[in-house]
Design an enzyme around this catalytic site. Structure first.
Site, short mmCIF file in Angstrom:
data_model
loop_
_atom_site.label_atom_id
_atom_site.label_comp_id
_atom_site.label_asym_id
_atom_site.label_seq_id
_atom_site.Cartn_x
_atom_site.Cartn_y
_atom_site.Cartn_z
N GLN A 44 -47.74 -24.63 -2.99
CA GLN A 44 -47.22 -25.49 -4.05
C GLN A 44 -48.31 -26.24 -4.80
O GLN A 44 -48.02 -27.07 -5.66
CB GLN A 44 -46.21 -26.50 -3.46
CG GLN A 44 -44.97 -25.84 -2.86
CD GLN A 44 -44.04 -25.19 -3.89
OE1 GLN A 44 -44.15 -25.45 -5.09
NE2 GLN A 44 -43.14 -24.34 -3.43
N THR A 91 -51.31 0.06 2.72
CA THR A 91 -51.75 0.41 1.37
C THR A 91 -51.53 -0.76 0.42
O THR A 91 -50.46 -1.36 0.40
CB THR A 91 -50.95 1.64 0.86
OG1 THR A 91 -51.21 2.73 1.76
CG2 THR A 91 -51.36 2.02 -0.55
N CYS A 98 -35.22 -21.78 1.07
CA CYS A 98 -35.05 -21.07 2.35
C CYS A 98 -34.22 -21.88 3.33
O CYS A 98 -33.87 -21.39 4.38
CB CYS A 98 -36.39 -20.71 2.98
SG CYS A 98 -37.57 -22.02 2.90
C1 LIG Z 1 -45.14 -24.62 0.89
C2 LIG Z 1 -44.60 -23.24 1.04
N1 LIG Z 1 -45.16 -22.42 1.97
C3 LIG Z 1 -44.71 -21.15 2.13
C4 LIG Z 1 -43.65 -20.67 1.38
C5 LIG Z 1 -43.20 -19.24 1.59
O1 LIG Z 1 -43.68 -18.46 0.53
P1 LIG Z 1 -43.35 -16.87 0.48
O2 LIG Z 1 -44.36 -16.28 -0.46
O3 LIG Z 1 -41.94 -16.76 -0.06
O4 LIG Z 1 -43.47 -16.36 1.87
C6 LIG Z 1 -43.04 -21.50 0.41
C7 LIG Z 1 -41.86 -21.03 -0.38
N2 LIG Z 1 -40.92 -22.10 -0.62
C8 LIG Z 1 -39.74 -21.83 -1.40
C9 LIG Z 1 -38.85 -20.82 -0.72
S1 LIG Z 1 -38.43 -21.37 0.87
C10 LIG Z 1 -38.99 -23.15 -1.70
O5 LIG Z 1 -37.87 -23.09 -2.24
O6 LIG Z 1 -39.58 -24.23 -1.44
C11 LIG Z 1 -43.54 -22.80 0.23
O7 LIG Z 1 -43.01 -23.61 -0.71
#
Ligand SMILES: Cc1ncc(COP(=O)(O)O)c(CN[C@@H](CS)C(=O)O)c1O
Length: 388
Positions: A183, A241, A328
């Site tokens: 973030q 890959t 999530c």
């Molecule tokens: C601080 C932080 N760390 C990891 C993730 C996961 O990222 P991915 O690339 O999706 O695996 C997120 C993704 N947070 C989204 C989806 S839960 C939210 O609505 O806040 C995040 O904010």
């Protein structure tokens, strides 16, 4: 107004320029980059440009590593499980330090490691919702921690932790330092050289790149970490890959996001502040987290007497997309870890709603959102059994 997307901390729209840059790698230049023939080698130059853009975007040095993976969840797991497996090989204990406000991809991985015998310390936050060096020193004795993992910016509140001071404190304690910068990248300046971290995680779909691709920074000299074994991709550090189109898309998205940091911190911040000021004029409204210490695009707000889910539903009916906390945990009606860690009362924690803007958010969309929120709050409070 057709629809207004204000859930950019969950995921962002792919920048049209990024989409255009990815297109050739599906039906024209679709070779496997590990192939020795021209279909494979012809994609190497653009992959190198993409990697250079990632290095430049986070201020990494040539001798450092950036491992392309599938997402930040994979990157976070790679660091925590990678350090753990290294300790196992040396038949040594592993003490992991995280905070109570981490994303589930850190928190739940820590829970699993704890079930495997790892010692896990979960640091509380201060009254501002931040993890501080003082809290780290208060809860962890020198020499006892192996890895400290503290997120740079919180996905729900937008609050920015003092990661440079935390990194220095962790190193003084003899621990490695990882930060989940998902973030932060594309919202505030990120420079791993200045920060000094050993590992840093990012994810393309948070800064207008495609979903399904991310990066893990590994500082030169830090213990190597792997999760997936197999082919020789990424120098054997991450088998599988490489998704050429996505890697090239993430590289351009990183460049565009870095180039737009001034815009994020002026125009986007101005739009966010205008929305926030309008919300604050609604009676019995609480904004969570001080604005000065938040990413420029995020507001976490609570309207007394209104359930977050009901509020979101009304917004959605009016075409506005926001979220309660993180995407999530959106199915989980339980107030989530971050808000519990901030010791918010159940009433606030259950009514918190997150708005997260982007460089594609317009003045007209904010005007419409302000007008709609006023109507929704009035309607829901008029039928609320708890608000008077
Ligand atoms: C601080 C932080 N760390 C990891 C993730 C996961 O990222 P991915 O690339 O999706 O695996 C997120 C993704 N947070 C989204 C989806 S839960 C939210 O609505 O806040 C995040 O904010």
């Amino acid at each position: 107004m057709e629809r207004v997307y204000l859930d950019n901390n969950a995921t962002t729209m792919v920048d049209p320029k990024v989409k255009q840059a990815m297109d050739p790698y599906y039906m024209q230049q679709y070779g496997n980059p590990n192939s020795l023939h021209s279909f494979g080698t012809e994609v190497h130059p653009e992959m190198s440009i993409a990697l250079d853009r990632l290095y430049e975007g986070i201020g990494a040095a040539d001798e450092d590593d950036i491992i392309i993976n599938a997402c930040a969840t994979e990157g976070n797991n790679t660091v925590l499980q990678g350090i753990w497996s290294g300790k196992l090989k040396e038949n040594r204990p592993f003490h992991l330090v995280i905070s109570q406000i981490e994303h589930p991809s850190i928190a739940h991985t820590a829970d699993w490691l704890e079930s495997m015998g790892v010692r896990v310390t979960r640091l509380p936050v201060d009254e501002q919702g931040l993890v501080t060096p003082e809290i780290l020193k208060e809860h962890v004795s020198r020499g006892s921690a192996d890895l400290v993992s503290i997120m740079w910016a919180n996905n729900e509140t937008g609050l920015i932790n003092p990661v440079q001071d935390l990194c220095r404190t962790a190193h003084d304690m003899g621990a490695l330092f990882h930060t989940d910068a998902v973030q932060a990248v594309g919202k505030i300046p990120v420079n791993v050289g200045e920060l000094g971290c050993d590992y840093l995680t990012f994810s393309a779909h948070k800064f207008h790149g495609p979903k399904g691709v991310g990066g893990l920074f590994v500082k030169r000299g830090a213990p190597p970490v792997s999760l997936l074994y197999g082919g020789e991709q990424m120098g054997g550090k991450r088998a599988g890959t490489v998704n050429v189109a996505y890697m090239i898309g993430m590289g351009l998205a990183m460049k565009l996001a870095t180039d737009a940091l001034d815009y994020e911190n002026t125009k986007v911040r101005e739009l966010r502040d205008r929305l926030e000021d309008a919300l604050k004029r609604i009676p019995d409204t609480v904004i969570l987290g001080r604005r000065e210490n938040r990413t420029p695009n995020t507001i976490l707000v609570s309207f007394k007497g209104i359930e977050g889910e009901a509020f979101l539903w009304d917004l959605n009916t009016n075409g506005i997309a926001a979220s309660t906390g993180s995407a999530c945990s959106s199915e989980d009606l339980e107030a989530d870890a971050t808000l519990r860690a901030m010791k918010l009362g159940a009433d606030l924690a259950h009514t918190a709603v997150r708005f997260s803007l982007s460089r594609f958010t317009t003045d007209e969309e904010i005007d419409y959102t302000i007008e709609t929120i006023r109507k929704v709050v009035q309607r829901l409070r008029s039928i609320s059994s708890t608000y008077s």
